[in-house]
Design a protein around this motif. Structure first.
Motif, PDB file in Angstrom:
ATOM      1  N   LYS A 187      -3.963   8.175   9.368  1.00 43.04           N
ATOM      2  CA  LYS A 187      -5.029   7.221   9.680  1.00 43.04           C
ATOM      3  C   LYS A 187      -6.395   7.884   9.498  1.00 43.04           C
ATOM      4  O   LYS A 187      -6.625   8.994   9.970  1.00 43.04           O
ATOM      5  N   GLY A 188      -7.255   7.195   8.763  1.00 39.17           N
ATOM      6  CA  GLY A 188      -8.591   7.710   8.480  1.00 39.17           C
ATOM      7  C   GLY A 188      -8.688   8.493   7.185  1.00 39.17           C
ATOM      8  O   GLY A 188      -9.774   8.786   6.701  1.00 39.17           O
ATOM      9  N   ALA A 189      -7.546   8.851   6.600  1.00 36.98           N
ATOM     10  CA  ALA A 189      -7.541   9.627   5.348  1.00 36.98           C
ATOM     11  C   ALA A 189      -7.854   8.710   4.162  1.00 36.98           C
ATOM     12  O   ALA A 189      -7.541   7.522   4.186  1.00 36.98           O
ATOM     13  N   PRO A 190      -8.450   9.272   3.099  1.00 38.86           N
ATOM     14  CA  PRO A 190      -8.729   8.457   1.914  1.00 38.86           C
ATOM     15  C   PRO A 190      -7.463   8.208   1.093  1.00 38.86           C
ATOM     16  O   PRO A 190      -6.507   8.992   1.134  1.00 38.86           O
ATOM     17  N   GLU A 191      -7.472   7.110   0.353  1.00 41.93           N
ATOM     18  CA  GLU A 191      -6.341   6.741  -0.494  1.00 41.93           C
ATOM     19  C   GLU A 191      -5.993   7.858  -1.469  1.00 41.93           C
ATOM     20  O   GLU A 191      -4.816   8.157  -1.687  1.00 41.93           O
ATOM     21  N   SER A 192      -6.997   8.494  -2.041  1.00 46.29           N
ATOM     22  CA  SER A 192      -6.745   9.553  -3.036  1.00 46.29           C
ATOM     23  C   SER A 192      -5.943  10.699  -2.450  1.00 46.29           C
ATOM     24  O   SER A 192      -5.072  11.277  -3.111  1.00 46.29           O
ATOM     25  N   GLN A 193      -6.188  11.029  -1.199  1.00 43.40           N
ATOM     26  CA  GLN A 193      -5.457  12.123  -0.539  1.00 43.40           C
ATOM     27  C   GLN A 193      -3.990  11.724  -0.325  1.00 43.40           C
ATOM     28  O   GLN A 193      -3.079  12.529  -0.535  1.00 43.40           O
ATOM     29  N   LEU A 194      -3.754  10.476   0.086  1.00 41.47           N
ATOM     30  CA  LEU A 194      -2.394   9.991   0.280  1.00 41.47           C
ATOM     31  C   LEU A 194      -1.616  10.035  -1.031  1.00 41.47           C
ATOM     32  O   LEU A 194      -0.496  10.541  -1.082  1.00 41.47           O
ATOM     33  N   VAL A 195      -2.215   9.521  -2.101  1.00 42.86           N
ATOM     34  CA  VAL A 195      -1.536   9.482  -3.400  1.00 42.86           C
ATOM     35  C   VAL A 195      -1.295  10.899  -3.918  1.00 42.86           C
ATOM     36  O   VAL A 195      -0.249  11.179  -4.521  1.00 42.86           O
ATOM     37  N   ALA A 196      -2.211  11.810  -3.651  1.00 43.03           N
ATOM     38  CA  ALA A 196      -2.013  13.205  -4.073  1.00 43.03           C
ATOM     39  C   ALA A 196      -0.812  13.830  -3.370  1.00 43.03           C
ATOM     40  O   ALA A 196      -0.081  14.619  -3.964  1.00 43.03           O
ATOM     41  N   GLN A 197      -0.578  13.467  -2.108  1.00 47.50           N
ATOM     42  CA  GLN A 197       0.523  14.042  -1.330  1.00 47.50           C
ATOM     43  C   GLN A 197       1.832  13.282  -1.510  1.00 47.50           C
ATOM     44  O   GLN A 197       2.879  13.889  -1.661  1.00 47.50           O
ATOM     45  N   TRP A 198       1.801  11.963  -1.488  1.00 46.00           N
ATOM     46  CA  TRP A 198       3.008  11.139  -1.504  1.00 46.00           C
ATOM     47  C   TRP A 198       3.377  10.663  -2.899  1.00 46.00           C
ATOM     48  O   TRP A 198       4.476  10.156  -3.097  1.00 46.00           O
ATOM     49  N   GLY A 199       2.462  10.775  -3.839  1.00 46.56           N
ATOM     50  CA  GLY A 199       2.718  10.311  -5.195  1.00 46.56           C
ATOM     51  C   GLY A 199       2.300   8.864  -5.374  1.00 46.56           C
ATOM     52  O   GLY A 199       1.750   8.228  -4.462  1.00 46.56           O
ATOM     53  N   ILE A 200       2.579   8.340  -6.547  1.00 48.50           N
ATOM     54  CA  ILE A 200       2.227   6.959  -6.861  1.00 48.50           C
ATOM     55  C   ILE A 200       3.103   6.034  -6.017  1.00 48.50           C
ATOM     56  O   ILE A 200       4.323   6.199  -5.966  1.00 48.50           O
ATOM     57  N   PRO A 201       2.507   5.037  -5.362  1.00 51.25           N
ATOM     58  CA  PRO A 201       3.304   4.142  -4.516  1.00 51.25           C
ATOM     59  C   PRO A 201       4.286   3.302  -5.334  1.00 51.25           C
ATOM     60  O   PRO A 201       4.073   3.051  -6.513  1.00 51.25           O
ATOM     61  N   ASP A 202       5.354   2.869  -4.680  1.00 51.74           N
ATOM     62  CA  ASP A 202       6.352   2.024  -5.334  1.00 51.74           C
ATOM     63  C   ASP A 202       5.820   0.614  -5.559  1.00 51.74           C
ATOM     64  O   ASP A 202       6.240  -0.061  -6.496  1.00 51.74           O
ATOM     65  N   SER A 203       4.914   0.160  -4.697  1.00 57.68           N
ATOM     66  CA  SER A 203       4.267  -1.131  -4.922  1.00 57.68           C
ATOM     67  C   SER A 203       2.919  -1.151  -4.215  1.00 57.68           C
ATOM     68  O   SER A 203       2.694  -0.419  -3.242  1.00 57.68           O
ATOM     69  N   VAL A 204       2.035  -1.985  -4.742  1.00 59.60           N
ATOM     70  CA  VAL A 204       0.690  -2.145  -4.203  1.00 59.60           C
ATOM     71  C   VAL A 204       0.414  -3.638  -4.093  1.00 59.60           C
ATOM     72  O   VAL A 204       0.746  -4.400  -5.006  1.00 59.60           O
ATOM     73  N   TYR A 205      -0.187  -4.051  -2.974  1.00 62.14           N
ATOM     74  CA  TYR A 205      -0.546  -5.447  -2.781  1.00 62.14           C
ATOM     75  C   TYR A 205      -1.915  -5.482  -2.128  1.00 62.14           C
ATOM     76  O   TYR A 205      -2.212  -4.655  -1.261  1.00 62.14           O
ATOM     77  N   GLN A 206      -2.745  -6.406  -2.557  1.00 61.21           N
ATOM     78  CA  GLN A 206      -4.077  -6.508  -1.997  1.00 61.21           C
ATOM     79  C   GLN A 206      -4.384  -7.952  -1.652  1.00 61.21           C
ATOM     80  O   GLN A 206      -4.114  -8.864  -2.446  1.00 61.21           O
ATOM     81  N   THR A 207      -4.931  -8.164  -0.457  1.00 54.89           N
ATOM     82  CA  THR A 207      -5.334  -9.494  -0.018  1.00 54.89           C
ATOM     83  C   THR A 207      -6.368  -9.370   1.091  1.00 54.89           C
ATOM     84  O   THR A 207      -6.270  -8.468   1.927  1.00 54.89           O
ATOM     85  N   GLY A 208      -7.342 -10.250   1.058  1.00 54.53           N
ATOM     86  CA  GLY A 208      -8.329 -10.311   2.139  1.00 54.53           C
ATOM     87  C   GLY A 208      -9.020  -9.006   2.449  1.00 54.53           C
ATOM     88  O   GLY A 208      -9.282  -8.716   3.614  1.00 54.53           O
ATOM     89  N   GLY A 209      -9.286  -8.192   1.461  1.00 50.60           N
ATOM     90  CA  GLY A 209      -9.963  -6.919   1.693  1.00 50.60           C
ATOM     91  C   GLY A 209      -9.068  -5.802   2.205  1.00 50.60           C
ATOM     92  O   GLY A 209      -9.542  -4.709   2.508  1.00 50.60           O
ATOM     93  N   VAL A 210      -7.780  -6.068   2.324  1.00 55.18           N
ATOM     94  CA  VAL A 210      -6.829  -5.046   2.776  1.00 55.18           C
ATOM     95  C   VAL A 210      -5.883  -4.730   1.622  1.00 55.18           C
ATOM     96  O   VAL A 210      -5.374  -5.619   0.956  1.00 55.18           O
ATOM     97  N   LYS A 211      -5.680  -3.448   1.389  1.00 57.34           N
ATOM     98  CA  LYS A 211      -4.765  -2.985   0.343  1.00 57.34           C
ATOM     99  C   LYS A 211      -3.556  -2.360   1.023  1.00 57.34           C
ATOM    100  O   LYS A 211      -3.690  -1.613   1.993  1.00 57.34           O
ATOM    101  N   TYR A 212      -2.366  -2.693   0.514  1.00 57.27           N
ATOM    102  CA  TYR A 212      -1.113  -2.183   1.073  1.00 57.27           C
ATOM    103  C   TYR A 212      -0.424  -1.305   0.036  1.00 57.27           C
ATOM    104  O   TYR A 212      -0.176  -1.747  -1.089  1.00 57.27           O
ATOM    105  N   LEU A 213      -0.128  -0.070   0.397  1.00 59.62           N
ATOM    106  CA  LEU A 213       0.614   0.849  -0.477  1.00 59.62           C
ATOM    107  C   LEU A 213       1.991   1.058   0.163  1.00 59.62           C
ATOM    108  O   LEU A 213       2.090   1.504   1.306  1.00 59.62           O
ATOM    109  N   LYS A 214       3.042   0.718  -0.593  1.00 58.58           N
ATOM    110  CA  LYS A 214       4.401   0.832  -0.050  1.00 58.58           C
ATOM    111  C   LYS A 214       5.167   1.940  -0.765  1.00 58.58           C
ATOM    112  O   LYS A 214       5.176   2.003  -1.996  1.00 58.58           O
TER     113      LYS A 214
END
Length: 129
Positions: free
Chosen positions: A32-59
C-alpha cells in the motif's frame, strides 16, 4: 511436567516457521502506497488489468498442482498346508490437489491503495518484527 512443555514449545516454534494467510495479508498490505512501477518490477506483468472510475486493478494469478503420495498397503501371508495365501489391506492411492492464489491490487493516481486475494495457496511467512 517438563516432558510435556518441551514438545509444546517445539510445536509452537515449528508453527512460527510456516507460511500463513496472515503472512500473505501482511505481504500484500506492505505494498500500500507503493507506485505501480515498483509492483510490476517485483511481481512482473499482471495477468489482467481493468480500469474503471479512476481506479486501476492489477490481477496476478498462480496455479499449481500438488501431488500427495499414496501409501503402500500392508500384506499378510497365511500358509494353509502347502499353499500360501497373501492378502493386502490398507494403503491409499496418490491424490492431486489444485492450489491457486489470485491477488488484486487497486491503484489510484499510480499508487496502490488496496489489495484483495483469494485461494488456498495465498500464504507467506510473517515478516519479522
Amino acid at each position: 511436567m517438563r516432558q510435556i512443555i518441551i514438545p509444546i514449545v517445539s510445536l509452537l516454534s515449528l508453527a512460527a516457521c510456516m507460511p500463513t494467510v496472515e503472512g500473505y495479508q501482511a505481504l500484500v498490505d506492505g505494498w500500500k502506497g507503493a507506485p505501480e512501477s515498483q509492483l510490476v518490477a517485483q511481481w512482473g506483468i499482471p495477468d489482467s488489468v481493468y480500469q474503471t472510475g479512476g481506479v486501476k486493478y492489477l490481477k496476478y494469478q498462480s496455479n499449481r498442482t500438488v501431488i500427495i503420495p499414496g501409501t503402500a498397503p500392508t500384506y499378510t501371508t497365511t500358509m494353509i498346508g502347502n499353499t500360501a495365501y497373501t492378502n493386502s489391506y490398507g494403503g491409499s492411492a496418490p491424490s492431486a490437489v489444485a492450489m491457486s492464489c489470485e491477488t488484486t491490487f487497486m491503484l489510484q493516481n499510480g499508487k496502490i491503495v488496496g489489495t484483495t486475494f483469494r485461494g488456498n495457496d495465498c500464504k507467506a511467512m510473517l515478516p519479522e518484527a
